[in-house]
Scaffold this active site. Structure first.
Site, PDB file in Angstrom:
ATOM      1  N   SER A 195      -6.189 -13.535  10.317  1.00 45.79           N
ATOM      2  CA  SER A 195      -7.303 -13.336  11.023  1.00 45.79           C
ATOM      3  C   SER A 195      -8.917 -14.546  10.682  1.00 45.79           C
ATOM      4  O   SER A 195      -9.027 -15.936  11.745  1.00 45.79           O
ATOM      5  CB  SER A 195      -8.348 -12.110  11.025  1.00 45.79           C
TER       6      SER A 195
ATOM      7  N   LYS B 249      -3.072 -12.756  13.051  1.00 46.33           N
ATOM      8  CA  LYS B 249      -4.278 -11.402  13.580  1.00 46.33           C
ATOM      9  C   LYS B 249      -4.995 -11.953  14.439  1.00 46.33           C
ATOM     10  O   LYS B 249      -5.730 -12.805  14.065  1.00 46.33           O
ATOM     11  CB  LYS B 249      -5.033 -10.594  12.177  1.00 46.33           C
TER      12      LYS B 249
ATOM     13  N   GLN C 133     -12.757  -6.632  16.506  1.00 43.60           N
ATOM     14  CA  GLN C 133     -13.121  -5.398  16.553  1.00 43.60           C
ATOM     15  C   GLN C 133     -13.993  -5.078  16.454  1.00 43.60           C
ATOM     16  O   GLN C 133     -15.317  -6.239  16.225  1.00 43.60           O
ATOM     17  CB  GLN C 133     -12.325  -3.772  15.392  1.00 43.60           C
TER      18      GLN C 133
END
Length: 496
Positions: A326, A351, A355
């Site tokens: 990420s 990833k 969010q």
């Protein structure tokens, strides 16, 4: 998007009224690596439906559908009033929320009740107690993304992609991620026993870990010398609230000390806060290309730039591996595509979503996937990862598994355990002649040589004591910087 985050929250709030990470074990950040911490404001978080204007109420109801909400209300009332046992209304509410999130089939969209949020707020801003590993739900299994540097999990040999099947002998199959995490967490000094299914290992592993304090120091600085040139090394273990400040201070000191090259190490870094990795990249990526792009559900993209006029006047390489996820991948992709720097190591985790935390007004929160993030060139690396420009693995013994021996291994045995130990022996300088899992005469000789040097009874068989000593010496070698082939390659690549 079709509707704003406030309406996403309202959907759930009304379902309640008329009718609920990945996660760090220990914990540092609940949800995804690479999520975006967000405070509530007028457009974010649960709102009181009555506080909206008539036009906003109509817009909301048009989007979610009155019929659907009445169906939720009917189900809630039927269960509450008619189920054979009394039911906790709050549990029904939270079950409804969790049910909606489960339907998304997204391990990074999670509901956190008030107690969960309380622990989250404590652990994102301070040290915490636990084993120090970041986990996610992959194919309905609690799966390790990466252990934290220096943590009990790392010292016990926990690795990326390990699947946790049991905690203290009890299965976590079918549990929500956070419920499983609660079983793994615990007070400093207490012990937890994990049953691990490791890809490539025939046998299940049992790992005992003593919980400890996990400090949130996220940047480690060092210097090395390559061909007479001073090189700075900055290791980032995760991206938390203070990471960008820590990084800037460490980089300034290295530059003041006259470094002629830099290695940024994000191996085993599971990610963290988006804004912190952006702040770090603004120190390296010139303003002519985006640092990162964020895409909403309609395909509309927002691009984020630095104000930097030109690149650093020294070479840079980035170290990454399968535990880099990420926010670490945002850094790696920007340094490669927008900075033209080499990535050294192995393929990253993969990833590529972002969010945002949407407060529900009562202390609970929904953490919902709202965006994809894209590389500077517009690539989406989700479930694909990023390939290094300079591929290099660590020595084979770095990837061996903990030794569990109940019955001594001996001549003519064949098993994955023998194969594992042959790889260990070779890494320690005792050539077993083969690494296919067959315990032949040369393997016997290698074991005898090891036992003699280790002061053990020389039998040529590997019992629990011999196996434990082999593993102990392998762990020592793995932690010795001189055996870090990836770091060596990253340093060499600076000036070639």
């Amino acid at each position: 998007m079709n509707f704003k985050p406030r309406f996403v929250a309202l959907l759930v709030t009304l379902a309640v009224l008329v009718g609920a990470a990945g996660t760090y074990i220990g914990m540092q950040y609940f949800g995804d690596p690479g999520g975006q911490k967000q405070t509530a404001n007028a457009d974010q978080g649960a709102q009181n439906f009555g506080s909206l204007s008539e036009e906003e109420q109509k817009e909301f109801l048009d989007k979610v559908g009155n019929t659907d909400l009445k169906k939720v209300e009917q189900a809630y009332s039927v269960i509450k009033d008619n189920y054979v046992k009394d039911v906790d209304q709050q549990e029904l509410v939270e079950g409804a929320i969790q049910g909606m999130l489960d339907k998304l089939d997204d391990p990074y969209s999670v509901y956190m009740d008030k107690d969960t949020m309380k622990q989250f707020n404590q652990t994102i801003e301070s040290s915490f107690e636990g084993i120090g590993a970041e986990v996610s739900m992959v194919d309905d299994k609690v799966t390790v993304v990466a252990p934290i540097k220096g943590s009990p999990a790392e010292k016990a040999g926990i690795k990326p992609n390990d699947q946790i099947l049991k905690v203290d002998g009890k299965s976590v199959e079918g549990m929500e991620l956070y419920d499983a995490v609660l079983k793994i967490r615990g007070k400093k000094g207490s012990e937890v026993k994990l049953q691990i299914d490791r890809p490539g290992s025939e046998d299940l592993l049992t790992v005992n870990i003593t919980r400890d304090d996990i400090p949130l120091e996220t940047v480690y600085s060092d210097t090395k010398t390559v061909d007479g040139k001073k090189v700075g090394v900055l290791e980032i273990t995760s991206f938390s609230e203070k990471t960008s400040d820590e990084f800037k201070k460490a980089l300034t000191k290295l530059e003041d000390d006259g470094i002629e090259g830099l290695v940024i190490d994000v191996r085993g870094n599971p990610g963290g806060l988006l804004q912190d990795v952006e702040e770090i990249l603004k120190q390296f990526i010139p303003k002519d290309k985006p640092i990162v792009q964020v895409e909403d559900r309609n395909g509309e993209k927002s691009r984020y730039f630095s104000e930097l006029e030109k690149k650093k006047d020294y070479p840079i390489t980035v170290l990454m591996d399968e535990g880099s996820a990420s926010a670490s991948e945002i850094l790696a992709s920007a340094m490669k595509e927008a900075g033209g720097y080499d990535l050294v190591g192995t393929k990253s985790f993969g990833k590529g979503t972002v969010q945002q935390a949407i407060p529900m007004g009562d202390g609970s929160t929904i953490k919902l996937t709202l965006f994809k993030w894209l590389t500077p060139d517009g690539n989406w690396i989700h479930k694909k990862g990023i390939q290094p420009t300079v591929k290099v693995k660590q020595p084979d013994y770095f990837y061996t598994n903990p030794v569990e021996i109940k019955v001594a291994l001996k001549y003519d045995d064949t098993s994955d355990k023998v194969k594992n130990l042959q790889t260990m022996l070779e890494g320690l300088g005792y050539d077993p002649g083969r690494k296919d899992g067959y315990f032949d005469k040369e393997t016997v000789d290698a074991v005898k040589a090891f036992q003699k040097d280790a002061g053990l009874e020389v039998t040529g068989e590997i019992d629990e004591k011999t196996g434990g000593k082999i593993e102990e010496k392998v762990v020592k070698e793995v932690r010795d910087d001189k055996n870090d082939l990836q770091m060596k390659k990253a340093l060499d690549a600076l000036f070639k």
